[in-house]
Design a protein around this motif. Structure first.
Motif, mmCIF file in Angstrom:
data_model
loop_
_atom_site.group_PDB
_atom_site.id
_atom_site.type_symbol
_atom_site.label_atom_id
_atom_site.label_comp_id
_atom_site.label_asym_id
_atom_site.label_seq_id
_atom_site.Cartn_x
_atom_site.Cartn_y
_atom_site.Cartn_z
ATOM 1 N N ARG A 159 68.392 82.186 32.533
ATOM 2 C CA ARG A 159 69.031 81.477 33.194
ATOM 3 C C ARG A 159 68.492 79.813 32.915
ATOM 4 O O ARG A 159 67.058 80.137 32.251
ATOM 5 C CB ARG A 159 68.347 80.940 34.653
ATOM 6 C CG ARG A 159 68.442 79.970 35.972
ATOM 7 C CD ARG A 159 66.663 79.400 36.217
ATOM 8 N NE ARG A 159 65.713 79.297 35.375
ATOM 9 C CZ ARG A 159 65.110 78.228 34.387
ATOM 10 N NH1 ARG A 159 65.871 77.339 34.619
ATOM 11 N NH2 ARG A 159 64.023 77.908 34.341
ATOM 12 N N ARG A 160 68.978 78.610 32.030
ATOM 13 C CA ARG A 160 68.245 77.981 31.414
ATOM 14 C C ARG A 160 69.266 76.569 31.740
ATOM 15 O O ARG A 160 69.939 76.725 31.488
ATOM 16 C CB ARG A 160 68.465 77.741 29.900
ATOM 17 C CG ARG A 160 68.288 77.138 28.981
ATOM 18 C CD ARG A 160 68.415 77.570 27.375
ATOM 19 N NE ARG A 160 68.066 78.157 26.867
ATOM 20 C CZ ARG A 160 67.670 78.325 25.446
ATOM 21 N NH1 ARG A 160 68.499 77.634 24.921
ATOM 22 N NH2 ARG A 160 66.593 79.193 25.403
ATOM 23 N N THR A 161 68.477 75.240 32.113
ATOM 24 C CA THR A 161 68.916 74.643 32.130
ATOM 25 C C THR A 161 70.097 74.248 31.144
ATOM 26 O O THR A 161 69.244 73.650 30.072
ATOM 27 C CB THR A 161 68.041 73.047 32.021
ATOM 28 O OG1 THR A 161 67.275 73.619 33.560
ATOM 29 C CG2 THR A 161 68.798 71.962 33.088
ATOM 30 N N ARG A 163 73.091 71.338 28.996
ATOM 31 C CA ARG A 163 73.557 69.778 29.103
ATOM 32 C C ARG A 163 74.494 69.465 28.205
ATOM 33 O O ARG A 163 74.710 68.660 27.662
ATOM 34 C CB ARG A 163 72.107 68.593 29.305
ATOM 35 C CG ARG A 163 70.810 69.061 30.254
ATOM 36 C CD ARG A 163 69.917 68.271 29.608
ATOM 37 N NE ARG A 163 68.467 68.084 30.402
ATOM 38 C CZ ARG A 163 67.803 69.430 30.414
ATOM 39 N NH1 ARG A 163 67.944 70.197 29.503
ATOM 40 N NH2 ARG A 163 67.015 69.322 31.127
ATOM 41 N N GLN A 260 73.454 59.905 33.863
ATOM 42 C CA GLN A 260 73.068 61.319 33.014
ATOM 43 C C GLN A 260 74.884 61.717 32.869
ATOM 44 O O GLN A 260 75.245 62.580 33.137
ATOM 45 C CB GLN A 260 73.127 62.825 33.575
ATOM 46 C CG GLN A 260 70.681 61.460 34.520
ATOM 47 C CD GLN A 260 70.537 62.130 34.749
ATOM 48 O OE1 GLN A 260 69.408 63.636 34.656
ATOM 49 N NE2 GLN A 260 70.271 62.219 36.863
ATOM 50 N N TRP A 315 73.114 73.442 35.788
ATOM 51 C CA TRP A 315 72.398 71.731 35.461
ATOM 52 C C TRP A 315 71.592 71.649 37.074
ATOM 53 O O TRP A 315 72.693 71.819 38.003
ATOM 54 C CB TRP A 315 72.938 70.953 34.318
ATOM 55 C CG TRP A 315 72.035 70.028 34.402
ATOM 56 C CD1 TRP A 315 70.956 69.295 33.115
ATOM 57 C CD2 TRP A 315 72.444 68.523 35.197
ATOM 58 N NE1 TRP A 315 70.516 68.271 32.899
ATOM 59 C CE2 TRP A 315 71.441 67.535 34.323
ATOM 60 C CE3 TRP A 315 73.891 68.026 35.910
ATOM 61 C CZ2 TRP A 315 71.493 66.096 35.256
ATOM 62 C CZ3 TRP A 315 73.101 66.818 36.227
ATOM 63 C CH2 TRP A 315 72.280 65.779 36.290
ATOM 64 N N MET A 316 70.870 71.208 37.212
ATOM 65 C CA MET A 316 70.570 70.181 38.220
ATOM 66 C C MET A 316 69.596 68.878 38.315
ATOM 67 O O MET A 316 69.454 68.788 37.201
ATOM 68 C CB MET A 316 69.597 70.944 39.024
ATOM 69 C CG MET A 316 68.287 71.167 37.915
ATOM 70 S SD MET A 316 67.147 72.217 38.862
ATOM 71 C CE MET A 316 66.096 72.164 40.163
ATOM 72 N N THR A 317 69.437 67.990 38.914
ATOM 73 C CA THR A 317 69.134 66.230 39.634
ATOM 74 C C THR A 317 68.646 65.978 40.287
ATOM 75 O O THR A 317 69.360 66.629 41.217
ATOM 76 C CB THR A 317 70.049 65.547 38.439
ATOM 77 O OG1 THR A 317 69.057 64.188 38.290
ATOM 78 C CG2 THR A 317 71.447 65.183 38.927
HETATM 79 C C1 FMN Z 1 63.851 69.216 40.961
HETATM 80 C C2 FMN Z 1 63.825 69.282 39.674
HETATM 81 C C3 FMN Z 1 64.600 68.093 38.974
HETATM 82 C C4 FMN Z 1 65.169 68.551 37.896
HETATM 83 N N1 FMN Z 1 65.552 66.352 37.541
HETATM 84 C C5 FMN Z 1 66.297 66.925 36.348
HETATM 85 C C6 FMN Z 1 67.056 65.939 35.657
HETATM 86 O O1 FMN Z 1 67.333 64.786 36.483
HETATM 87 N N2 FMN Z 1 67.918 65.642 34.624
HETATM 88 C C7 FMN Z 1 67.911 66.751 34.056
HETATM 89 O O2 FMN Z 1 68.816 67.042 33.308
HETATM 90 N N3 FMN Z 1 66.972 67.990 33.771
HETATM 91 C C8 FMN Z 1 65.952 67.805 35.539
HETATM 92 N N4 FMN Z 1 65.988 68.921 36.056
HETATM 93 C C9 FMN Z 1 65.891 69.983 34.635
HETATM 94 C C10 FMN Z 1 64.331 70.181 33.915
HETATM 95 O O3 FMN Z 1 64.464 69.318 33.289
HETATM 96 C C11 FMN Z 1 63.937 71.412 32.921
HETATM 97 O O4 FMN Z 1 64.491 72.755 34.575
HETATM 98 C C12 FMN Z 1 62.973 71.960 32.622
HETATM 99 O O5 FMN Z 1 63.065 71.295 31.618
HETATM 100 C C13 FMN Z 1 62.791 73.231 32.253
HETATM 101 O O6 FMN Z 1 64.049 74.177 31.612
HETATM 102 P P1 FMN Z 1 65.015 74.759 32.078
HETATM 103 O O7 FMN Z 1 65.073 74.496 33.882
HETATM 104 O O8 FMN Z 1 65.480 75.162 30.968
HETATM 105 O O9 FMN Z 1 63.791 76.064 31.749
HETATM 106 C C14 FMN Z 1 65.265 68.857 37.279
HETATM 107 C C15 FMN Z 1 64.574 70.473 37.573
HETATM 108 C C16 FMN Z 1 63.681 70.231 38.597
HETATM 109 C C17 FMN Z 1 63.012 70.890 38.892
#
Ligand code: FMN
Length: 367
Positions: A159-161, A163, A260, A315-317
């Motif tokens: 799992r990885r965010t 973009r 975004q 991806w989340m926000t």
């Molecule tokens: C509550 C929460 C809000 C987040 N909001 C954003 C966001 O607005 N934009 C974004 O690009 N990533 C967002 N993220 C993703 C984080 O940036 C990301 O989880 C973090 O950089 C760690 O990377 P990984 O998920 O790949 O481990 C969010 C994550 C969480 C848990």
């Protein structure tokens, strides 16, 4: 309460705000959870104490002293956010110390008072299921086998965010599976609960504060095979969608997500709202705002893992224009609010958007 010595300098504590309510001026001490009605002379005297003043032997000063709002030291706080965050944080901390020496009797009393409380509110149950009234659409039967290709550890590690999405379509079957595993009613009652005990709500694969399932999922279909672009509400107990808005919303999704813009290439996004009415039915104190946020967090992680398990990128926000999203989802004002969004799609899997990569590459070259 601090013991006040007369004729010594004291200060007004910083954990308060003033509220004008129904013709009264209310002083709200949010650390002690106490509220006091102020007269103008009280207010003027409190303003004196805000920069330090000597406590005098007057009725006014004695009243202020008894309210426990004075300290013997001037404010010197390490807090770096603004006062709104201070109010939220300290205002939602438990105001009492722990009860020491938990005996069997206290444990029993706790259980009894909890069940009595649940009984006392049972005649005001909010509707378990939110039905908005739009045209309902049947979803494909969930294909749970599709989550078996990776082990739990492999999914966690993968799992990885992301973009960087390519805008390509995702099948309705995949979207339907994801909605079901993250938000669907798992219909698995606890066999240890005696049959005469009345329960509320339903169960999902994630834990939920108070078992309330106050989180509602909304699907923004951007490029889902067999599903017209638009906004849908997922009926968790029926595994169906209901139409909220037909056709694409007025602007691309990235515009609503505070620019975004890589989000525009997602195949779909799931917005999670909280039905506050459920939360404040069982938890009337503002501390419940904390579990409300955590509830969404748990569902988000489940969804992130399930998306990964299907070899898609998540991806989340939580960064979006709240009112405009609430309007698109047709949330009832005050009662339901969007909290978080998790989207998915195909793509490179990069945690950097194409624009970021371009920027980093060109600044690297310039150096
Ligand atoms: C509550 C929460 C809000 C987040 N909001 C954003 C966001 O607005 N934009 C974004 O690009 N990533 C967002 N993220 C993703 C984080 O940036 C990301 O989880 C973090 O950089 C760690 O990377 P990984 O998920 O790949 O481990 C969010 C994550 C969480 C848990």
């Amino acid at each position: 309460m601090t013991t006040i010595t007369l004729d010594k300098q004291h200060w007004l504590n910083t954990s308060h705000f003033l509220k004008i309510h129904e013709g009264k001026l209310i002083f709200w001490d949010y650390k002690s959870h106490c509220q006091f009605e102020l007269s103008v002379p009280h207010l003027l005297r409190l303003i004196d104490f805000s920069t330090g003043s000597t406590v005098r032997d007057t009725i006014l000063d004695r009243e202020i002293n008894q309210a426990g709002v004075l300290t013997d030291h001037s404010a010197n706080s390490a807090w770096k956010w603004d006062w709104l965050a201070h109010i939220f944080h300290y205002g939602t901390c438990h105001p009492l110390p722990p009860a020491i020496g938990l005996t069997d009797q206290i444990a029993f009393d706790y259980t009894k008072s909890y069940t009595d409380f649940c009984e006392s509110i049972s005649d005001r149950e909010p509707e378990v299921e939110l039905i908005k009234g739009g045209l309902q659409i049947n979803l494909p039967k969930p294909d749970l086998e599709s989550f078996h290709s990776l082990s739990l550890w492999e999914v966690l590690a993968k799992r990885r965010t992301c973009r960087d999405f390519d805008g390509s379509a995702i099948s309705l079957t995949d979207v339907s599976d994801l909605l079901f595993v993250a938000f669907g009613d798992q219909r698995a009652p606890d066999p240890t609960i005696p049959p005469n005990v009345k329960t509320y709500g339903f169960r999902r694969t994630s834990p939920s504060a108070g078992g309330l399932q106050c989180t509602e999922p909304y699907l923004w279909a951007i490029n889902v095979e067999g599903l017209p672009t638009g906004i849908y509400h997922y009926l968790s107990r029926q595994h169906k969608l209901e139409i909220v808005t037909e056709g694409p919303p007025p602007h691309p999704i990235g515009t609503y997500l505070c620019n975004q813009q890589w989000a525009n290439d997602l195949a779909f996004a799931i917005f999670m709202t909280c039905r506050m009415e459920k939360m404040w039915w069982k938890y009337p104190h503002s501390r419940a705002y904390r579990p409300m946020l955590m509830d969404v967090g748990h569902l988000s992680q489940t969804l992130n893992l399930c998306i990964t398990s299907k070899h898609l990128h998540p991806w989340m926000t939580g960064y979006f224009h709240d009112s405009e999203i609430a309007e698109l989802l047709q949330c009832t004002p005050e009662l339901e609010h969007p909290i978080l969004m998790v989207g998915a799609g195909h793509g490179s899997g990069s945690s950097l958007s194409r624009e970021s990569r371009e920027l980093f590459t060109s600044s690297f070259v310039e150096r």
